[in-house]
Every structure is written in C-alpha cells, then in structure tokens.
Design a protein around this motif. Structure first.
Motif, mmCIF file in Angstrom:
data_model
loop_
_atom_site.group_PDB
_atom_site.id
_atom_site.type_symbol
_atom_site.label_atom_id
_atom_site.label_comp_id
_atom_site.label_asym_id
_atom_site.label_seq_id
_atom_site.Cartn_x
_atom_site.Cartn_y
_atom_site.Cartn_z
ATOM 1 N N TRP A 188 0.807 -1.225 0.000
ATOM 2 C CA TRP A 188 0.000 0.000 0.000
ATOM 3 C C TRP A 188 0.840 1.274 0.000
ATOM 4 C CZ3 TRP A 188 -4.721 -1.061 -1.439
ATOM 5 C CH2 TRP A 188 -5.317 -2.256 -1.042
ATOM 6 N N GLU A 189 2.035 1.209 -0.584
ATOM 7 C CA GLU A 189 2.824 2.435 -0.752
ATOM 8 C C GLU A 189 2.135 3.368 -1.742
ATOM 9 O OE1 GLU A 189 6.871 1.708 -1.821
ATOM 10 O OE2 GLU A 189 7.485 1.345 0.253
ATOM 11 N N ILE A 190 2.513 4.626 -1.701
ATOM 12 C CA ILE A 190 1.927 5.647 -2.571
ATOM 13 C C ILE A 190 2.528 5.531 -3.971
ATOM 14 C CG2 ILE A 190 1.791 8.143 -2.965
ATOM 15 C CD1 ILE A 190 1.877 8.417 0.136
ATOM 16 N N ASP A 191 1.679 5.604 -4.987
ATOM 17 C CA ASP A 191 2.131 5.573 -6.374
ATOM 18 C C ASP A 191 2.670 6.960 -6.744
ATOM 19 O OD1 ASP A 191 2.581 5.233 -9.047
ATOM 20 O OD2 ASP A 191 0.489 4.920 -9.609
ATOM 21 N N LEU A 192 3.944 7.166 -6.480
ATOM 22 C CA LEU A 192 4.547 8.489 -6.693
ATOM 23 C C LEU A 192 4.630 8.835 -8.175
ATOM 24 C CD1 LEU A 192 7.333 8.355 -3.964
ATOM 25 C CD2 LEU A 192 5.127 9.519 -3.865
ATOM 26 N N GLN A 193 4.861 7.845 -9.028
ATOM 27 C CA GLN A 193 4.881 8.120 -10.466
ATOM 28 C C GLN A 193 3.502 8.556 -10.944
ATOM 29 O OE1 GLN A 193 6.411 4.493 -12.224
ATOM 30 N NE2 GLN A 193 8.527 5.250 -12.153
ATOM 31 N N GLY A 194 2.469 7.933 -10.388
ATOM 32 C CA GLY A 194 1.112 8.330 -10.744
ATOM 33 C C GLY A 194 0.805 9.754 -10.312
ATOM 34 N N ILE A 195 1.333 10.140 -9.152
ATOM 35 C CA ILE A 195 1.132 11.511 -8.661
ATOM 36 C C ILE A 195 1.751 12.522 -9.621
ATOM 37 C CG2 ILE A 195 1.991 13.121 -6.893
ATOM 38 C CD1 ILE A 195 1.279 11.057 -4.812
ATOM 39 N N GLU A 196 2.961 12.237 -10.061
ATOM 40 C CA GLU A 196 3.617 13.159 -10.990
ATOM 41 C C GLU A 196 2.861 13.245 -12.306
ATOM 42 O OE1 GLU A 196 7.817 13.199 -11.490
ATOM 43 O OE2 GLU A 196 8.200 12.219 -9.568
ATOM 44 N N ALA A 197 2.306 12.116 -12.755
ATOM 45 C CA ALA A 197 1.605 12.091 -14.039
ATOM 46 C C ALA A 197 0.298 12.875 -14.001
ATOM 47 C CB ALA A 197 1.342 10.645 -14.452
ATOM 48 N N MET A 198 -0.398 12.864 -12.855
ATOM 49 C CA MET A 198 -1.716 13.503 -12.811
ATOM 50 C C MET A 198 -1.679 14.959 -12.346
ATOM 51 S SD MET A 198 -3.573 11.913 -9.407
ATOM 52 C CE MET A 198 -3.471 10.260 -10.076
ATOM 53 N N SER A 199 -0.576 15.404 -11.788
ATOM 54 C CA SER A 199 -0.502 16.786 -11.298
ATOM 55 C C SER A 199 -0.246 17.755 -12.448
ATOM 56 C CB SER A 199 0.601 16.914 -10.254
ATOM 57 O OG SER A 199 1.861 16.650 -10.837
ATOM 58 N N ASP A 200 -0.620 18.998 -12.228
ATOM 59 C CA ASP A 200 -0.356 20.044 -13.213
ATOM 60 C C ASP A 200 -0.086 21.354 -12.491
ATOM 61 O OD1 ASP A 200 -2.835 21.067 -12.412
ATOM 62 O OD2 ASP A 200 -3.910 20.193 -14.112
ATOM 63 N N GLU A 201 -0.078 22.444 -13.229
ATOM 64 C CA GLU A 201 0.264 23.749 -12.632
ATOM 65 C C GLU A 201 -0.781 24.234 -11.635
ATOM 66 O OE1 GLU A 201 -2.069 24.509 -16.398
ATOM 67 O OE2 GLU A 201 -0.410 23.216 -15.756
ATOM 68 N N ASN A 202 -1.964 23.605 -11.622
ATOM 69 C CA ASN A 202 -3.016 24.007 -10.694
ATOM 70 C C ASN A 202 -3.108 23.106 -9.454
ATOM 71 O OD1 ASN A 202 -4.031 26.220 -12.234
ATOM 72 N ND2 ASN A 202 -4.987 24.750 -13.628
#
Length: 433
Positions: A188-202
């Motif tokens: 149950w670790e955090i999907d850090l790559q997924g976080i980077e992929a879904m984030s944007d300037e907002n």
C-alpha cells in the motif's frame, strides 16, 4: 439488536414516524428555499450512506443478531475503555468552571502549547504554539485546510482507497480532486509516479494518511522522504492525516511527515479520538510544519473553532499519558488481527493480502471469479447484510472495487461470530465447479 440501536436508528423508521413525513409537491412553488446540489453531492460520497443502506437490509425478524462491522467506534465495546486519567482531566475542568467561557478561535494557549510539545517529540524542526490551531476533531481540521486551499481551477490529490471525508469536503468547497493509487502489491505504498503524471500547474497539495486508514500500513522513513521530494518537485504541500499514530501494533515505527518539512511544507492533522478512544469528544488540531515560512509567504491562512471544555483538559491528557495507556488497546487490536487473518485462510473467495499494522480495519480482496450470483463488492455486502445480518463495508465506498473492509475494533467474540457467518455465506455462493 437493541445494544447497537444508537448506530442504526437514523435508518430504521417506524410506520408511525414514516407517516408524519409527508410530501406535497403542489407546495414546492410556494417556498423560496431549495437544497444545495453541492451539499447533496458531497453527502452522497460519505461512507455512512453505504453503511445505512446495508443496515436497512438487515431484518429485525432475523434470528441472527446484528453484527455491525462496517464502521468503527471501539468505544461501544467493553474491551476498549478510555483511560481513567483522561476522564479525570475533563472532570477536573468541569468542576473548576474553567471551561465554561468562550475561548480564542485558534484555541487557548496552554492547549496549543501542549499539542506543539506533543508533535515536537519526534521532530527536529520544532513547531511553536503559534503553528497550532485547535479544531472540533480531525474532520473540522480537514474542512478548514481544504477550504483554505480552494480557489478557481485549483486541484488536490487524494489517495485511493481513502477516508471519504477528504473527497466530500473537496466537493463542498469547490476544490477539484484527483485520486492517486495506493499499491497493494507494494504494501500500500503511494504511487509516486502516478502523482507526478496527474498533477499540473493548478495542483496545490497532496493528502497522505499515515498510519493509513483503511489499509492499516505504516509508511517507512525512506518512503515518506520520497513523498516530500515529490511534493517539492511539483511545488505542492503535503497534508498528513496522522490520527492513528498511537494505534500501531505492528513492527514498523511511526515516522511523522513533519520530519521532512525542510523539503516541502507539511500540514499535520491530528486528534485524540483514536489513540485515547474518545471519538465523541471531538478535539483535534492542525499543526503547520513549515520552518521556511512558505505557507505565510504564499498567503495560506486558517480559522477554526473548538470545544473549550476539552481544550482546557488537553494539556493534562497529552502530558500525563504514557505508552502503557495505548498498550492494552493495541494488544487487543493485534490479537483481533491475528484472529481474522487466521480464519480468513479457511474462508473461500476472501483473501487478506497484507496483515494490517495499524488502524482499526482490515482490507480483504474478493475473488469474484470464484463466486456465482455476486456482481461486485456492493452486491456481496448487500446480500451478506440481508441473509446474515452482518454489515461489512464494500470497497467501492473507499474508492476500491472488489474489496471489503472489516472492522476489527470490536470484541473478539463478535469477530468469531462474523467470520463464521462470512464463511457460510461464501460457501453458499462459491462456484460448485
């Protein structure tokens, strides 16, 4: 069933009560008030909606007593008792009359200082009383923080599975939310790559829950450091829900997110509800772990309210509590976890992929391909409630399909009964070939 009436009364109406709530559509054009669509949408994602729906399927005529394992409140069970010294601290305040007056919105100074001292035990970069805001439980802390970040086009990253209040509050505040995954195959670790992929300037913030509700894992120092580094790379803050920090019965030690506040600013949410077994007292806090002053320089501000009575008792509660206060509770939870994991090995179609180390819940995966006449986790839980008077929470309520959540913060005998019923139910619906 009467023992649990206070848990289910909102959904069980008598015929007489139902008849008094009539509707007259012809009157609708007379009144100017209308319900808020936003409030209705926010309410619809709360877990209690699913729990009440399942309670409604339980039968008062069923010879089996109700086993409510779909939500958590250990206090109602005799094996989980609030410490005497904690209760005495509140009694002393009542007798003194100190807690009868209004207090400052952020909380009285002794309480804020007590929280600062409490969270500073594990921190290098210390917080001060000025960094602490007292709240009416962790839920209000969540509301205050999310509302303070809501602005046009902003979005926040929430974990999946998760505690639904973050999602509900984001909807209510008009803050877009995006769900990142917790990875069961990586404990149950955090999907850090997924976080980077879904984030944007907002994107303005990410929420983490550690120790985790509902997964029951405790994040390591190295993983949390990577979380902070990801937040710094994206230019966002970390909101850390740490209400279960005193409810750990596994081997992994708790590491506060505030340890990494020099990398990225951290807002910590805490309360005494879980550790001290007093959820009804509704006392929590927001702690700003921001040694570089980034929150102030970017104009982030907070306003809260509090229950002044418990506020006065808080210094005594936090300062005088020893590790032994939590040991008995955590031992019971550990024994309950061992019981459930052991029994699940013999129950078909339900698998515990990771033994929890914290929290008062256990997640189990449904092997629906091995079952017949069961469409999904909600269908599973609905049939289970109707046939067995056993209420478990479907994973869909947490954003995690084909899973179920079992509450372990109950008496061991209740778990024994629940697992026996679950076993019989699963064998009935197991494919014969």
């Amino acid at each position: 069933m009467s023992y649990y009436n206070h848990l289910i009364v909102p959904t069980l109406q008598t015929e007489t009560e139902a008849q008094t709530q009539t509707q007259d559509a012809s009157d609708n054009n007379v009144w100017r008030f209308r319900g808020s669509d936003t409030a209705a949408k926010a309410s619809s994602v709360m877990m209690r909606v699913n729990v009440y729906k399942l309670f409604d399927l339980c039968s008062l005529e069923n010879k089996k007593n109700l086993l409510p394992l779909g939500h958590g409140d250990p206090v109602v069970y005799l094996c989980f008792r609030t410490s005497i010294h904690v209760g005495n601290a509140v009694v002393d305040v009542i007798r003194s009359g100190k807690g009868n007056s209004y207090g400052p919105a952020a909380g009285i100074l002794p309480a804020r200082q007590a929280v600062a001292d409490y969270v500073n035990r594990d921190l290098t970069n210390k917080v001060t009383s000025s960094d602490v805001y007292m709240t009416v439980g962790c839920n209000q802390g969540t509301e205050v923080v999310i509302h303070s970040l809501a602005r046009p086009n902003a979005n926040i990253l929430l974990p999946r599975p998760s505690y639904a209040h973050f999602e509900a509050r984001s909807i209510f505040s008009g803050l877009e939310f995006r769900k990142y995954d917790l990875l069961p195959e990586k404990e149950w670790e955090i999907d850090l790559q997924g976080i980077e992929a879904m984030s944007d300037e907002n994107t303005v913030a990410m929420v983490i829950i550690n120790p985790n509700n509902p997964c029951g894992n405790v994040y390591s120092h190295d993983h949390l450091k990577k979380v902070a580094e990801t937040a710094r790379k994206l230019g966002i803050m970390v909101i850390a829900d740490e209400v279960y920090r005193e409810t750990i019965y596994g081997d992994n030690p708790f590491v506060p997110m505030g340890k990494f506040s020099l990398i990225a600013p951290v807002i910590t949410l805490g309360s005494i509800s879980k550790g001290w077994i007093v959820p009804g007292w509704r006392i929590g806090w927001i702690a700003l772990n921001d040694p570089r002053g980034l929150l102030k320089s970017t104009g982030v501000c907070f306003s809260s309210a509090l229950i002044i009575l418990i506020d006065f008792a808080l210094p005594e509660i936090l300062e005088k509590t020893t590790k032994e206060t939590f040991a008995e509770k955590n031992l019971i939870l550990k024994q309950n976890v061992e019981l459930v994991c052991d029994r699940l090995k013999d129950i078909p179609c339900v698998v515990c992929t990771k033994k929890p180390e914290s929290c008062t819940y256990l997640l189990a995966k449904l092997e629906l391909s091995l079952m017949e006449d069961i469409e999904d986790d909600m269908d599973f839980c609905m049939k289970l409630a109707k046939e067995e008077n056993l209420v478990l929470l479907p994973g869909v309520a947490l954003g995690l399909k084909t899973w179920i959540r079992i509450t372990i913060g109950v008496e061991a005998q209740m778990l024994e009964d629940a697992l026996e019923r679950l076993n019989g139910f699963c064998k009935r619906y197991q494919k014969k070939t």
